[in-house]
Motif scaffolding. Structure first.
Motif, PDB file in Angstrom:
ATOM      1  N   PRO A 268      -3.851 -25.036 -11.899  1.00  0.00           N
ATOM      2  CA  PRO A 268      -3.118 -23.921 -11.924  1.00  0.00           C
ATOM      3  C   PRO A 268      -3.935 -22.817 -11.781  1.00  0.00           C
ATOM      4  N   SER A 269      -3.185 -21.816 -11.652  1.00  0.00           N
ATOM      5  CA  SER A 269      -3.959 -20.398 -11.141  1.00  0.00           C
ATOM      6  C   SER A 269      -3.180 -19.307 -11.785  1.00  0.00           C
ATOM      7  N   ASP A 270      -3.922 -18.118 -12.061  1.00  0.00           N
ATOM      8  CA  ASP A 270      -3.235 -17.076 -12.603  1.00  0.00           C
ATOM      9  C   ASP A 270      -3.143 -15.859 -11.560  1.00  0.00           C
ATOM     10  N   LYS A 271      -3.429 -16.076 -10.318  1.00  0.00           N
ATOM     11  CA  LYS A 271      -3.108 -15.308  -9.372  1.00  0.00           C
ATOM     12  C   LYS A 271      -1.665 -15.335  -9.049  1.00  0.00           C
ATOM     13  N   PRO A 272      -1.050 -14.093  -8.844  1.00  0.00           N
ATOM     14  CA  PRO A 272       0.327 -13.983  -8.541  1.00  0.00           C
ATOM     15  C   PRO A 272       0.595 -14.498  -7.165  1.00  0.00           C
ATOM     16  N   SER A 273       1.911 -15.243  -7.377  1.00  0.00           N
ATOM     17  CA  SER A 273       2.216 -15.825  -5.914  1.00  0.00           C
ATOM     18  C   SER A 273       3.870 -15.631  -5.846  1.00  0.00           C
ATOM     19  N   ASN A 274       4.288 -15.716  -4.560  1.00  0.00           N
ATOM     20  CA  ASN A 274       5.842 -15.303  -4.609  1.00  0.00           C
ATOM     21  C   ASN A 274       6.322 -16.312  -4.033  1.00  0.00           C
ATOM     22  N   LYS A 275       7.581 -17.066  -4.688  1.00  0.00           N
ATOM     23  CA  LYS A 275       8.316 -18.009  -4.061  1.00  0.00           C
ATOM     24  C   LYS A 275       9.303 -17.226  -3.223  1.00  0.00           C
ATOM     25  N   LYS A 276       9.680 -16.124  -3.689  1.00  0.00           N
ATOM     26  CA  LYS A 276      10.724 -15.346  -2.870  1.00  0.00           C
ATOM     27  C   LYS A 276       9.979 -14.589  -1.638  1.00  0.00           C
TER      28      LYS A 276
ATOM     29  N   ILE B 282      12.235  -7.851  -2.720  1.00  0.00           N
ATOM     30  CA  ILE B 282      11.685  -9.243  -3.235  1.00  0.00           C
ATOM     31  C   ILE B 282      13.006  -9.944  -3.168  1.00  0.00           C
ATOM     32  N   GLY B 283      13.011 -11.069  -2.180  1.00  0.00           N
ATOM     33  CA  GLY B 283      14.305 -11.830  -1.978  1.00  0.00           C
ATOM     34  C   GLY B 283      15.442 -11.004  -1.881  1.00  0.00           C
ATOM     35  N   ASP B 284      16.455 -10.926  -2.638  1.00  0.00           N
ATOM     36  CA  ASP B 284      17.789 -10.155  -2.296  1.00  0.00           C
ATOM     37  C   ASP B 284      17.368  -8.888  -3.124  1.00  0.00           C
ATOM     38  N   HIS B 285      16.430  -8.915  -3.959  1.00  0.00           N
ATOM     39  CA  HIS B 285      16.396  -7.712  -4.833  1.00  0.00           C
ATOM     40  C   HIS B 285      15.818  -6.673  -4.086  1.00  0.00           C
ATOM     41  N   PHE B 286      16.509  -5.487  -3.950  1.00  0.00           N
ATOM     42  CA  PHE B 286      15.942  -4.222  -3.547  1.00  0.00           C
ATOM     43  C   PHE B 286      15.103  -3.430  -4.507  1.00  0.00           C
ATOM     44  N   VAL B 287      13.767  -3.211  -4.077  1.00  0.00           N
ATOM     45  CA  VAL B 287      12.689  -2.606  -5.093  1.00  0.00           C
ATOM     46  C   VAL B 287      12.751  -1.306  -5.009  1.00  0.00           C
ATOM     47  N   GLY B 288      12.653  -0.732  -3.692  1.00  0.00           N
ATOM     48  CA  GLY B 288      12.659   0.784  -3.679  1.00  0.00           C
ATOM     49  C   GLY B 288      11.409   0.793  -2.590  1.00  0.00           C
ATOM     50  N   GLY B 289      10.813   1.962  -2.805  1.00  0.00           N
ATOM     51  CA  GLY B 289       9.553   2.277  -1.834  1.00  0.00           C
ATOM     52  C   GLY B 289       8.327   1.923  -2.525  1.00  0.00           C
ATOM     53  N   PHE B 290       7.409   2.706  -2.153  1.00  0.00           N
ATOM     54  CA  PHE B 290       6.057   1.974  -2.737  1.00  0.00           C
ATOM     55  C   PHE B 290       5.739   2.508  -4.141  1.00  0.00           C
ATOM     56  N   THR B 291       5.973   3.696  -4.512  1.00  0.00           N
ATOM     57  CA  THR B 291       6.037   4.348  -5.862  1.00  0.00           C
ATOM     58  C   THR B 291       6.783   3.322  -6.921  1.00  0.00           C
ATOM     59  N   ASP B 292       7.856   2.888  -6.457  1.00  0.00           N
ATOM     60  CA  ASP B 292       8.791   1.788  -7.128  1.00  0.00           C
ATOM     61  C   ASP B 292       8.136   0.417  -7.288  1.00  0.00           C
ATOM     62  N   LEU B 293       7.430   0.036  -6.167  1.00  0.00           N
ATOM     63  CA  LEU B 293       6.625  -1.299  -6.347  1.00  0.00           C
ATOM     64  C   LEU B 293       5.706  -1.052  -7.136  1.00  0.00           C
ATOM     65  N   LYS B 294       4.824   0.060  -7.184  1.00  0.00           N
ATOM     66  CA  LYS B 294       3.788   0.103  -7.973  1.00  0.00           C
ATOM     67  C   LYS B 294       4.103   0.288  -9.395  1.00  0.00           C
ATOM     68  N   ALA B 295       5.203   0.885  -9.471  1.00  0.00           N
ATOM     69  CA  ALA B 295       5.730   1.134 -11.267  1.00  0.00           C
ATOM     70  C   ALA B 295       6.204  -0.070 -11.506  1.00  0.00           C
ATOM     71  N   LEU B 296       7.056  -1.015 -10.616  1.00  0.00           N
ATOM     72  CA  LEU B 296       7.324  -2.247 -11.176  1.00  0.00           C
ATOM     73  C   LEU B 296       6.020  -3.262 -11.549  1.00  0.00           C
TER      74      LEU B 296
ATOM     75  N   ASP C 272       3.066  -2.109 -12.431  1.00  0.00           N
ATOM     76  CA  ASP C 272       2.645  -1.383 -13.696  1.00  0.00           C
ATOM     77  C   ASP C 272       3.107  -1.848 -15.073  1.00  0.00           C
ATOM     78  N   SER C 273       4.357  -2.115 -14.828  1.00  0.00           N
ATOM     79  CA  SER C 273       5.429  -2.230 -16.045  1.00  0.00           C
ATOM     80  C   SER C 273       5.372  -3.509 -16.233  1.00  0.00           C
ATOM     81  N   GLY C 274       4.632  -4.733 -15.596  1.00  0.00           N
ATOM     82  CA  GLY C 274       4.380  -5.990 -15.948  1.00  0.00           C
ATOM     83  C   GLY C 274       5.568  -6.820 -15.437  1.00  0.00           C
ATOM     84  N   LYS C 275       6.783  -6.429 -15.014  1.00  0.00           N
ATOM     85  CA  LYS C 275       7.652  -7.124 -14.933  1.00  0.00           C
ATOM     86  C   LYS C 275       8.060  -7.364 -13.512  1.00  0.00           C
ATOM     87  N   MET C 276       7.015  -7.626 -12.700  1.00  0.00           N
ATOM     88  CA  MET C 276       6.948  -7.786 -10.978  1.00  0.00           C
ATOM     89  C   MET C 276       7.130  -9.319 -10.832  1.00  0.00           C
TER      90      MET C 276
END
Ligand SMILES: N[C@@H](CCC(=O)N[C@@H](CS)C(=O)NCC(=O)O)C(=O)O
Length: 91
Positions: free
Chosen positions: A2-10, A67-81, A83-87
């Motif tokens: 197991p690893s705590d590193k984030p990993s993306n399936k999408k 991320i997959g089909d989900h539109f995150v936005g730009g860089f600041t939106d990615l960073k905010a996502l 930082d919110s812990g929801k990424m």
């Protein structure tokens, strides 16, 4: 192991243009998180840029990050996502 590193399936897609500091920041940020992504350069593809824009409420700037089909936005939106812990939920 197991690893705590984030990993993306999408797949994470970053649509960029040349000479785009926010695109550089987004790519650096994803790399710093250890998250692989695909980069699609829109410089030679204004039709795709217009299509993505119209599909996402007239979004005007680059990068455009998905991320997959989900539109995150730009860089600041990615960073905010992040930082919110929801990424991680989206990955
Ligand atoms: N808040 C946005 C700002 C993005 C932004 O201003 N991008 C610039 C390029 S780095 C842009 O798209 N300018 C208009 C254009 O190139 O047509 C983000 O963080 O992604």
């Amino acid at each position: 192991m197991p690893s705590d590193k984030p990993s993306n399936k999408k797949e994470i897609r970053v649509y960029t243009t040349n000479y785009c500091p926010y695109c550089v920041n987004a790519k650096k940020f994803l790399t710093s998180l250890g998250l692989p992504f695909s980069e699609i350069n829109l410089e030679e593809n204004p039709e795709l840029r217009a299509k993505l824009s119209s599909e996402n409420n007239g979004w005007r700037t680059v990068p455009m990050i998905f991320i997959g089909d989900h539109f995150v936005g730009g860089f600041t939106d990615l960073k905010a996502l992040h930082d919110s812990g929801k990424m991680n939920e989206l990955l």
